[in-house]
Design an enzyme around this catalytic site. Structure first.
Site, short mmCIF file in Angstrom:
data_model
loop_
_atom_site.label_atom_id
_atom_site.label_comp_id
_atom_site.label_asym_id
_atom_site.label_seq_id
_atom_site.Cartn_x
_atom_site.Cartn_y
_atom_site.Cartn_z
N CYS A 172 0.32 12.80 -6.69
CA CYS A 172 -0.04 13.48 -5.71
C CYS A 172 0.24 14.91 -6.06
O CYS A 172 1.21 15.20 -6.79
CB CYS A 172 1.04 13.07 -4.55
SG CYS A 172 0.83 11.32 -4.11
N GLY B 23 -4.82 -5.52 -9.80
CA GLY B 23 -5.56 -4.48 -8.77
C GLY B 23 -6.99 -4.92 -8.66
O GLY B 23 -7.21 -5.73 -7.56
N THR B 24 -8.02 -4.23 -9.16
CA THR B 24 -9.28 -4.61 -8.66
C THR B 24 -9.75 -5.95 -8.71
O THR B 24 -10.46 -6.23 -7.90
CB THR B 24 -10.37 -3.70 -9.65
OG1 THR B 24 -9.89 -2.36 -9.52
CG2 THR B 24 -11.66 -3.96 -9.45
N ASN C 177 5.52 0.93 -2.44
CA ASN C 177 4.82 1.84 -3.30
C ASN C 177 4.89 3.21 -2.19
O ASN C 177 4.60 2.89 -1.03
CB ASN C 177 3.51 1.61 -3.58
CG ASN C 177 2.84 2.61 -4.10
OD1 ASN C 177 2.44 3.86 -3.54
ND2 ASN C 177 2.43 2.65 -5.43
N LYS D 143 0.80 -1.30 0.00
CA LYS D 143 -0.03 0.09 -0.01
C LYS D 143 1.09 1.28 0.10
O LYS D 143 2.08 1.25 0.54
CB LYS D 143 -0.79 -0.26 1.38
CG LYS D 143 -1.58 1.21 1.61
CD LYS D 143 -2.98 1.20 0.76
CE LYS D 143 -3.73 2.65 0.79
NZ LYS D 143 -4.03 3.08 -0.18
#
Ligand code: FMN
Length: 304
Positions: A132, A267-268, A101, A47
């Protein structure tokens, strides 16, 4: 043909297969232990970690859409110190590669984190999330300005000897230009794509479905766009590409590899089927054997 070679290399990281699980969709690994053998994966990505803890955005933070998911988690994480103390020990037991990450609110924070992670045992590489806002530069997202991205990557490059992967935002006009900036700044690889800015409204309450109003769209809905972006980036840079965006099965993964990805991230799909990573590794192997391709390397960018 009975066997095939799934090994790929990303910077200094030798992977036993090209399948990784993407940041934010696989918790800190532990959560998936009862479902799959994590050691089978090519790599796990943590994460997103910041210098200090972040509480994230107000709920609701997840909304399911047609063929996708909008999330506005807001990069909630325990921060560097707590990550080292309570999350890293579990990862160290694994026999697969760990890629961290990370992200910062300022250039200084990015550099500081890269420096701190450098040399910590058990970490194979860094994936730098540049989606970001730069709080010092009026919230312009680092990942949408090629000049800013170049300077950021160049300064982070100097702060670490670890393999540096730059994760690109798809919310740009020309993703190949962003990839080139990352490569020129010294990235060992780029990964793409992060989520697409999106929103949903509840017509009965007339309120947004997400507490933050805007979130990021992921899942099958974004796959064709992500694939196009991987192919565009493949034509623009020489460093390896890690492709992602709506990969649900081995066929999707192979498409990304043919478009130029040396490795892929799930991912998802992890949120729907925790075994997706395993099934994709098996499916890629089956495809290679059926097509009598002895090495996955031969498939990378083999799209004609
Ligand atoms: C719930 C959720 C949390 C995420 N958190 C992060 C994160 O912390 N850092 C990051 O770089 N990407 C994060 N992402 C983006 C994913 O890693 C991935 O780039 C994106 O979802 C596209 O892939 P997919 O369509 O296979 O999910 C997150 C995605 C989801 C759905």
């Amino acid at each position: 043909m009975k066997n095939c070679d799934l090994n790929v290399t990303i910077g200094k990281i030798a992977l036993k297969n090209p399948v990784m699980v993407s940041s934010g969709t696989f918790g800190f690994g532990e959560e998936f232990e009862g479902f799959i053998d994590l050691n089978q994966l090519g790599a796990v990505i943590s994460k997103g970690i910041s210098l200090t803890p972040m509480v994230g955005n107000p709920p609701p933070r997840i909304f399911e859409t047609e063929g996708g998911l909008i999330n506005s988690i807001g990069l909630q994480n325990p921060g560097f110190q707590e990550f080292l103390k309570s999350k890293l020990p579990y990862y160290r037991h694994l026999k697969t590669k760990l890629i961290i990450n990370f992200f910062g609110n300022t250039q200084k924070e990015y550099i500081e984190l890269a420096r701190r992670f450098d040399g910590i045992p058990g970490i194979s590489g860094l994936e730098m999330n540049i989606s970001c806002p730069n709080v010092k530069r009026g919230s312009i997202v680092f990942g949408v300005d090629p000049q800013m991205a170049f300077h950021l990557v160049r300064s982070v490059r100097k702060a670490t000897t670890l393999t540096l992967i730059v994760k690109l935002s798809p919310n740009v006009t020309d993703i190949a230009l962003m990839a080139k900036s990352a490569e020129e700044g010294g990235a060992d690889a780029v990964s793409l794509v992060n989520t697409f800015r999106a929103m949903a409204i509840n017509i009965h309450s007339k309120k947004p479905e997400l507490g933050n109003i805007i979130g990021g769209l992921s899942g099958p809905a974004i796959k064709p766009i992500a694939l196009r972006m991987v192919w565009e980036v493949h034509q623009a840079i020489k460093v390896p590409i890690i492709g992602m965006g709506g990969i649900m099965n081995a066929e999707d993964a192979i498409e990304f590899i043919l478009a130029g990805a040396s490795a892929i991230q799930i991912g998802t799909a992890n949120l729907i089927n925790p075994r997706a990573g395993m099934e994709i590794i098996q499916g890629i192997r089956k495809y290679l054997l059926q097509n009598k391709i002895d090495r996955i390397q031969k498939l990378i960018g083999a799209f004609v």
